[in-house]
Design an enzyme around this catalytic site. Structure first.
Site, mmCIF file in Angstrom:
data_model
loop_
_atom_site.group_PDB
_atom_site.id
_atom_site.type_symbol
_atom_site.label_atom_id
_atom_site.label_comp_id
_atom_site.label_asym_id
_atom_site.label_seq_id
_atom_site.Cartn_x
_atom_site.Cartn_y
_atom_site.Cartn_z
ATOM 1 N N ASP A 1 64.938 -2.269 9.501
ATOM 2 C CA ASP A 1 66.014 -2.269 8.485
ATOM 3 C C ASP A 1 67.318 -1.707 9.035
ATOM 4 O OD1 ASP A 1 65.008 0.363 8.455
ATOM 5 O OD2 ASP A 1 64.888 0.504 6.264
ATOM 6 N N SER B 1 60.415 9.582 -1.427
ATOM 7 C CA SER B 1 61.818 9.983 -1.609
ATOM 8 C C SER B 1 62.622 8.871 -2.281
ATOM 9 C CB SER B 1 62.452 10.388 -0.279
ATOM 10 O OG SER B 1 62.268 9.385 0.675
ATOM 11 N N ASP C 1 63.409 1.091 1.699
ATOM 12 C CA ASP C 1 62.621 1.732 0.649
ATOM 13 C C ASP C 1 63.330 1.672 -0.701
ATOM 14 O OD1 ASP C 1 61.191 2.330 2.886
ATOM 15 O OD2 ASP C 1 61.812 4.428 2.974
HETATM 16 C C1 GLA Z 1 61.047 4.752 6.632
HETATM 17 C C2 GLA Z 1 62.513 4.552 6.301
HETATM 18 C C3 GLA Z 1 62.832 3.066 6.188
HETATM 19 C C4 GLA Z 1 62.331 2.287 7.396
HETATM 20 C C5 GLA Z 1 60.882 2.640 7.696
HETATM 21 C C6 GLA Z 1 60.389 2.004 8.965
HETATM 22 O O1 GLA Z 1 60.262 4.352 5.553
HETATM 23 O O2 GLA Z 1 62.840 5.183 5.101
HETATM 24 O O3 GLA Z 1 64.221 2.909 6.025
HETATM 25 O O4 GLA Z 1 63.159 2.482 8.502
HETATM 26 O O5 GLA Z 1 60.692 4.037 7.805
HETATM 27 O O6 GLA Z 1 60.335 0.632 8.828
#
Ligand code: GLA
Length: 383
Positions: free
Chosen positions: A31, A123, A172
């Site tokens: 991402d 979160s 997320d």
């Molecule tokens: C965490 C971060 C996301 C992403 C994942 C790995 O969940 O919050 O933004 O980078 O790791 O894919």
């Protein structure tokens, strides 16, 4: 939750909002490289009872955190203030204020069945439940359509990046704001485009098993930021705005231009992982579940060997699931702990969970917890 508000602050809540945790099917650590990801929202949610206050004061309590409520004036919110879990709540007020919305204070009581630090995005669930509440209470109407929701997701990410100090990408928060029941969300982080992909494993006699390894990770610790910095440095060395600009066909040439073997591994993960996402979607859409499983295995190997974000517990979960008949298995989320997912025949799910549990016991690891993932819905008002 309504009673909790009365007990905690002696006032009646204006309403209750909630947002889900997520797991990502494929497209990991892509991402923040403008890449592709494919999360589903989980039925586990964070719930926030909120009462608006006109005086710019924020009072925050969590049923999962004993002790006094955290109190802060909105004007005083900044990186590090408040600290801990309250940063994710206060950060959303701050981000909306920064974006020019007139936000007032609030009393907030939160409760969650998204486990903390388990790679299910507790979160983002917290931020998005709070974001949904503020949108409704301040009449911002950001939940009404996907454009508003995507915007609110961005602001929740800002809260996490700037106030909580976790330099995460936006997957997320987008999952918590945009997912739909029965679907995965294909997310293009370069332009924010999304597409819903039907997620119906029962039709194939399959299910998705989530194995919470109970090895806890923290995205505010240095490893996540270090991986992100590796990617930024590699993009700079390759003179591209992001690693998304490097296609699979350019990969060999790009790797030759990088002297550092670590940088080469990081780039190889990101480029191949982004390429796996549309293949996985195509496999899902054509019902080629064996291919979907192979892509999960390839994703895991890449995260373990090239991106170096796995850990012994995740390895044991993935190996155990595959040995016992999973079509595919991989770590999901940021890594260094958290969850693995396995694509399993429904009639093997219990045996696979038992095998992994037994392997953990033999290794003297804390007992893992396995459950079936159902694709569920996004942030909403509950009461
Ligand atoms: C965490 C971060 C996301 C992403 C994942 C790995 O969940 O919050 O933004 O980078 O790791 O894919």
């Amino acid at each position: 939750m309504l009673t909790r508000m009365t007990e905690q602050f002696g006032v009646t809540a204006d309403g209750v909002w909630s947002a889900p945790g997520r797991i990502n099917l494929i497209g990991e650590h892509t991402d923040y490289n403008d890449g592709l990801a494919l999360p589903i929202a989980l039925p586990r949610r964070t719930v926030a009872a909120v009462r608006r206050r006109p005086d710019g004061l924020l009072r925050m309590a969590s049923t999962g955190v004993p002790g006094e409520p955290v109190t802060v004036l909105l004007d005083e919110v900044r990186p590090g203030t408040p600290g801990g879990w309250a940063a994710y709540v206060a950060g959303v007020f701050w981000a909306l204020d920064r974006a020019g919305y007139a936000v007032s204070g609030a009393d907030v009581v939160v409760s969650s069945d998204v486990p903390l630090g388990a790679g299910m995005s507790s979160s983002a669930a917290l931020e998005c439940a709070v974001g949904a509440a503020i949108s409704d209470l301040e009449g911002l109407d950001l939940l009404a359509d996907d454009t508003g929701r995507a915007h609110l997701a961005q602001l929740c990410r800002r809260a996490e990046n700037d106030i909580a100090g976790a330099p995460t990408g936006g997957m997320d928060q987008s999952a918590a704001m945009l997912c739909r029941p029965g679907h995965a969300l294909l997310l293009d982080c370069r332009d924010g485009a999304t597409r819903l992909v039907p997620f119906d494993l029962a039709a194939h006699g399959l299910e998705l098993l989530v194995i919470d390894t109970k090895a806890r990770h923290a995205l505010v610790d240095g490893q996540y930021a270090a991986r992100r910095a590796d990617c930024t440095a590699a993009a700079r060395a390759l003179e591209v705005t992001s690693l998304r600009e490097v296609s699979e066909t350019d990969l060999a040439g790009a790797l030759e231009r990088l002297a550092d073997p670590v940088a080469r591994r990081r780039v190889r993960h990101v480029v191949t992982e982004i390429a796996r996402v549309p293949r996985f979607v195509a496999a899902f859409e054509t019902g080629d579940m064996a291919e979907a499983g192979r892509l999960m295995v390839a994703s895991h190997a890449s995260l373990r060997d090239d991106f170096e974000v796995s850990c012994p517990e995740l390895e044991l979960a993935v190996e155990g699931a595959l040995r016992e008949g999973a079509l595919g298995a991989r770590m999901t989320g940021g890594g260094f702990g958290g969850c693995a997912i396995a694509l399993v025949p429904s009639d093997r799910a219990a045996a696979i969970a038992d095998t992994v549990t037994a392997a953990f016991a033999r290794a003297d690891f804390v007992a893992p917890q396995a459950f079936r993932a159902l694709a569920s819905g996004s942030a909403r008002r509950d009461t």
